[in-house]
Design an enzyme around this catalytic site. Structure first.
Site, PDB file in Angstrom:
ATOM      1  N   LYS A  78      40.771 -66.682 100.865  1.00  0.00           N
ATOM      2  CA  LYS A  78      40.666 -66.570  99.414  1.00  0.00           C
ATOM      3  C   LYS A  78      39.249 -66.919  98.961  1.00  0.00           C
ATOM      4  CE  LYS A  78      45.024 -65.631  98.618  1.00  0.00           C
ATOM      5  NZ  LYS A  78      45.961 -66.467  97.872  1.00  0.00           N
ATOM      6  N   ASP A 126      52.309 -82.440 102.981  1.00  0.00           N
ATOM      7  CA  ASP A 126      52.274 -81.308 102.063  1.00  0.00           C
ATOM      8  C   ASP A 126      53.621 -80.582 102.063  1.00  0.00           C
ATOM      9  OD1 ASP A 126      50.122 -79.587 100.560  1.00  0.00           O
ATOM     10  OD2 ASP A 126      51.287 -78.134 101.751  1.00  0.00           O
ATOM     11  N   ASN A 127      54.214 -80.400 100.863  1.00  0.00           N
ATOM     12  CA  ASN A 127      55.451 -79.625 100.729  1.00  0.00           C
ATOM     13  C   ASN A 127      56.524 -79.916 101.775  1.00  0.00           C
ATOM     14  OD1 ASN A 127      54.849 -78.173  98.410  1.00  0.00           O
ATOM     15  ND2 ASN A 127      53.616 -76.687  99.555  1.00  0.00           N
ATOM     16  N   GLU A 178      54.756 -85.088  99.351  1.00  0.00           N
ATOM     17  CA  GLU A 178      54.238 -84.286  98.246  1.00  0.00           C
ATOM     18  C   GLU A 178      55.239 -83.180  97.951  1.00  0.00           C
ATOM     19  OE1 GLU A 178      52.749 -80.961  98.422  1.00  0.00           O
ATOM     20  OE2 GLU A 178      51.518 -80.889  96.615  1.00  0.00           O
ATOM     21  N   TYR A 223      38.884 -73.810  96.543  1.00  0.00           N
ATOM     22  CA  TYR A 223      38.280 -72.575  97.058  1.00  0.00           C
ATOM     23  C   TYR A 223      36.759 -72.613  97.117  1.00  0.00           C
ATOM     24  CZ  TYR A 223      42.971 -71.395  95.533  1.00  0.00           C
ATOM     25  OH  TYR A 223      44.316 -71.415  95.343  1.00  0.00           O
TER      26      TYR A 223
END
Lengths: 666, 666
Positions: free
Chosen positions: A266, A397-398, A426, A539
């Protein structure tokens, strides 16, 4: 015949059961399926309904044992009334502790209670006295040798035939001996446990280090610590640590430090068309340079990372790494273990999606893979790798998109070896899923705090966290912002909004966190209605100039100082909300034994001043009715003396939107 | 090595665990330690939190099996929102039923949900369609043969190459086939349960006959049914039954019918100096004429008792016997089994006492006796004896002073053989002890109702009974009076007080009871401040003349008729309190599916009229906003039509202190 045998077996089972019932033990998470949590050195309280038939008195002990101990310790429980009992112990070591309850009939205590009534009614108690003597005699062998003389003396006196005119009631020396306080004390401490009931489940308790409850977290991207337009490194990040330490933070949390994929990378602002030189999202983990056990070459070497950890250690700061179980399409696992990923009918590996949204730069792991064992062991290996490099804290994370049994297993195994580890969940998802992760073993959890901005929302949410059963297993960590969450309140509210949210997070929750940029009032979203930052650091590199006056640095520093200087702020318990007559004025206090309470009053409206009447729950503050009490504003230093519960408050967001008082006897 | 093996075993345990979590099942009394209760023919509802990681949809079934069944039946559960699921079944047989839950991932349903989103976003779904076809194919073997064609047809259509110009989105015939409702229905009903989670505890449920929930009880002393001054017999008592049946009662409860001791026999009004001819307390059980398995010779023979039971049976009335585990000093057990009693140091057997009070006519059983087995078997034998004489209902005297394990064993064993048995716990003691007895197996329980007279007390108590977890295991039986409890409200309130309490008991609780004399407004206590009756029937015969006009007989008859004619009154559920603006006006309604609601408004002040405004919760009554509704007073026959929630009420205790309305569409 077989039936008769079964009947007889069933009868024996009930015959041998104790008369005392122990139930509704708290904490007991889901019938003992999950562990409660506590902090080493804290008092851990256990309560239960304990009862039996009839009017007899009971005794009960809380039994507990530490991770290293083979035997049980005990502490007596006390009756609170309505058949509710309570007891406590103080775990002095991290790891898994066990506890249960034993209770039995207090025959001597019951006899003694009845004796008082009989004596008062002036009944003849000759036979009852002998009953008492027999009870004492029966207990002699249960009493330590050096205390036996007390009972033996009492028995002797009780059995002395009264001569001449009989002394009445309590003046009868036999009665006095039988009811002697010292006798009662010995018997209370050493009563035989005939037909006692042991609470069947042995419950477990995870005892964590102090840091699991209390800590100020600071999140920053190491790659943003370089000079000018350069990519930062562990070396520049290590230099940045002194800034973080000076602000008073206890934990630095780094987004993933691993090689970043290039396929579907990205660009700036989440663009699908990256430009040359775009650095990509650190959560797109894995490239030809390696995967979850490797460091991004641009950040330096593993030795540089070790030096970074050492510098943090020197400054008294814990390093928290991001543990994100997902890959870029370039991750070595994709070729080495294609069976760990979802495949589409054409044989290609499936990228992440939340239909209709697609995330081509990420491929998720298939936790239903045939090779679950290989996958789990490798995922555990990743954590072990970083533990071996000095990392004790993981921000996961998640976790809510990975199999629950995996978390229970991996956290259980690793904390078995390293009980000081901290896992922060998280998960921003449905309430029961968040609770489940905490029950499965996560030490702390992100919360809905960011989206609780109105007074009633804050009061309701904090009441749930600190008063419901969640308080036994769910430890909140209140982040004021994250790279994904810039709430509208901060986007629009100006500097006062940042102060308000900082005060709320830092004072309402013992653990709280700030993502860098907050102290510079960064507040521009990528689009109207979005919670994403414009020019998000996810990013691109983001160089911040520390200095100038338009920042929150002194305030953050002072808040962290206040947290460290006031023990009530290190705990979740002891929180009380006080009433005010204005919806925008929220007031709360925190207390802890041995320290002055802290009282905060905050104007939630960042746009204009608010005045109103605060009505304090003086009992919660330990202030006696009618007594004066002094308040010191810990930010401005101003001092006040108040009397009574009601007081006028005026808070101007353009001055200070919050009072943080230490409350002391006037 | 041993550690590695243990680690590997632990890993395998977690690897094989399903991804779906099932918890917080309700009802589940104390983690499944105790049985919930239900009534045969009623719908039994079970709910649970069911969740997994990630966004996949789930399916869940409630599994259940009756007492005679070897296999499990199932019914699908549905998602209520917030990860809460519910399901139900209708037990059609008395006895112990079992239930648990199974849940799994609904892969096809999840795929279908995502497909709708993709189609709406006009994405290319070629590969997703093939995923769907593969899912359907994989399920073919799980689907009954005659339904397979539906899936096979869909698979075929999905795999047809589109010719020429491509149809877009939902108009694509492949998409239409994949999302076809009929396909979804077949898949929902026969989805494979890959990696499903079975809730580990198998929970138990006691299913009782209708009578366990719904019945009007009438207590009378058979010995008081004789003519003039004669001692009544089972024969005179049998004649009295037609009176009881005419009043509309369902159960007659007889105080102990056994031989009565003479040692320390109490005289009239509990006198310590009985006169010749005094009959003694029936609770002083046992004499030279026998014990708990015998009938008092003055009442007749066991054949007379059998005839009494037969007559009750003919009238549709159940006979409830008193089960009082205590003895007179003359009971045969005292000499045959002295080891079952408490002994004093001088060898004498201890009488009952509640220090400093002494009850010399009673000797209690020592449940801690060495011969517990012999004692328990004999006590069970007593019940079996009366069961063999047709008794199915036992009113158990003071169960809270006997060992808890005994009750669990004896009720469990007997209901195992005779699941229709009903045990009513006569415990007026601490709340948790009363609850414990209900959990241990008592079918019904006496309550605090007699002492709940103010509106707030009644509302609070009924809310606890009908809304808290107690509703799953504690069935109240509201007695308006007992031979021991003549409440001050009845002593002072005159006839209106009797009507008020009757209406409250009979309408608030599906089971309620009256001790004879209530219908004649008997209200004189033995002393100021006492709840004991003057000239209590416990110590003497009491001949009542039925007839005259100063009685409550027509009202009692009508109330029992109303109970039988209105199904909502047969249930505990469906109770709603409505608000009024006067503390003395209480209003409540009861509803049941398929019947008009019953609404009662009662003036709790028996001394004067009360008027006020009633504000109904129209939703609870099923009345639409703005619609008119008709009310028929079931006592007076008066009819009203109301519109809106607020209505004026005036109740005069000297006319009728209560309205009992049937509420119907106007």
């Amino acid at each position: 015949m077989a039936t008769e045998e079964a009947d007889s077996k069933n009868l024996k089972r009930y015959l041998s059961r104790g008369n005392v019932v122990i139930e509704r033990v708290e904490p007991e998470i889901d019938g003992g399926r999950f562990r409660a949590k506590a902090i080493t050195g804290d008092e851990f309280e256990v309560s239960a309904d304990i009862l039996r038939d009839g009017p007899a008195l009971l005794q009960a002990v809380l039994r507990f044992r530490g991770p290293g101990s083979r035997g049980w310790s005990e502490s007596f429980m006390s009756h609170l009334g309505n058949d509710r009992w309570t007891g406590s112990f103080r775990p002095n070591e991290v790891g898994v502790w066990r506890y249960t309850i034993e209770a039995w009939t207090d025959h001597f205590g019951s006899w003694r209670r009845d004796m008082f009534k009989r004596v008062e009614a002036e009944q003849n108690v000759d036979l009852e006295l002998e009953e008492g003597a027999l009870l004492l005699e029966a207990h002699l062998k249960a009493v330590p040798v050096k205390k036996r003389a007390i009972l033996q003396g009492a028995i002797e006196t009780i059995r002395k035939r009264p001569r001449g005119k009989r002394a009445a009631g309590a003046t009868d020396p036999r009665v006095a001996a039988a009811l002697d306080e010292r006798v009662a004390e010995v018997m209370a401490a050493h009563h035989m446990r005939t037909n006692s009931t042991m609470y069947a489940p042995v419950l477990e308790l995870t005892v964590d280090p102090e840091r699991a409850r209390f800590g100020a977290w600071y999140e920053f991207f190491p790659r943003s610590t370089g000079n000018a337009r350069e990519h930062g490194t562990f070396q520049t990040a290590a230099k940045h640590l002194s800034y973080v330490a000076d602000l008073g933070f206890d934990v630095v949390y780094l987004p993933p430090i691993h090689p970043i994929g290039t396929t579907y990378r990205k660009g700036k602002n989440n663009s699908m068309t990256p430009e040359r030189g775009d650095v990509g999202s650190p959560w797109a983990i894995g490239s030809k340079d390696g995967g979850h056990k490797d460091v991004h070459p641009d950040l330096g070497t593993i030795e540089d990372f070790d030096a970074f950890v050492a510098e943090a250690d020197r400054l008294g700061i814990d390093v928290a790494l991001d543990y994100a179980i997902q890959c870029s399409p370039d991750h070595p696992w994709v070729t080495e273990h294609p069976e760990w990923f979802h495949h589409r009918p054409d044989g290609s590996i499936k990228h992440a999606e939340n239909p209709p949204k697609r995330y081509q730069d990420i491929v998720p792991i298939d936790f239903d893979t045939e090779d679950r064992e290989g996958l789990w062991l490798e995922l555990k290996g990743v954590l072990e790798h970083w533990i071996s490099h000095g990392v004790k804290v993981f921000r996961v994370d998640n976790p809510h998109t990975k199999a629950f049994p995996f978390w229970e297993w991996v956290i259980g195994e690793l904390k078995g070896e390293h009980p000081e580890l901290i896992f922060l969940s998280e998960a921003f998802t449905r309430p029961k899923v968040m609770r489940q992760l905490a029950k499965l073993g996560f030490t702390q959890s992100y919360t809905y705090f960011t989206w609780r901005n109105a007074r009633w929302e804050i009061e309701e949410y904090l009441t749930e966290l600190t008063r419901s059963e969640m308080r036994h297993y769910f430890r909140p960590n209140f982040f004021v912002n994250t790279p994904d969450i810039l709430h509208e309140y901060l986007q629009r509210g100006g500097p006062a909004a940042f102060k308000v949210r900082l005060v709320l997070a830092a004072l309402l929750s013992p653990s709280y966190g700030v993502y860098s940029g907050f102290e510079f009032f960064e507040n521009v979203p990528v689009a109207e209605g979005s919670e994403e930052y414009l020019d998000s650091e996810k990013y691109e590199l983001r160089h911040r100039r520390i200095g100038g006056s338009a920042n929150l640095i002194p305030f953050v520093r002072r808040i962290n100082e206040i947290r460290r200087e006031n023990p009530p702020l290190a705990r979740s318990a002891g929180l009380t909300f006080h009433s005010t007559d204005k919806d925008n004025l929220i007031a709360f206090s925190k207390t802890a034994e041995g320290s002055p309470p802290v009282l905060a009053v905050v104007n939630l409206n960042p746009f204009q001043w608010e005045e109103g009447t605060l009505t304090l729950d003086l009992g919660a503050l330990g202030v006696e009715d009618g007594a004066g009490y002094s308040l010191t504003d810990l930010v401005t230093g101003d001092a006040y003396v108040w009397t009574g519960a009601s007081n006028y408050i005026r808070l101007d967001p353009f001055q200070e939107p919050a009072h943080i008082f230490r409350v002391e006897r006037a």
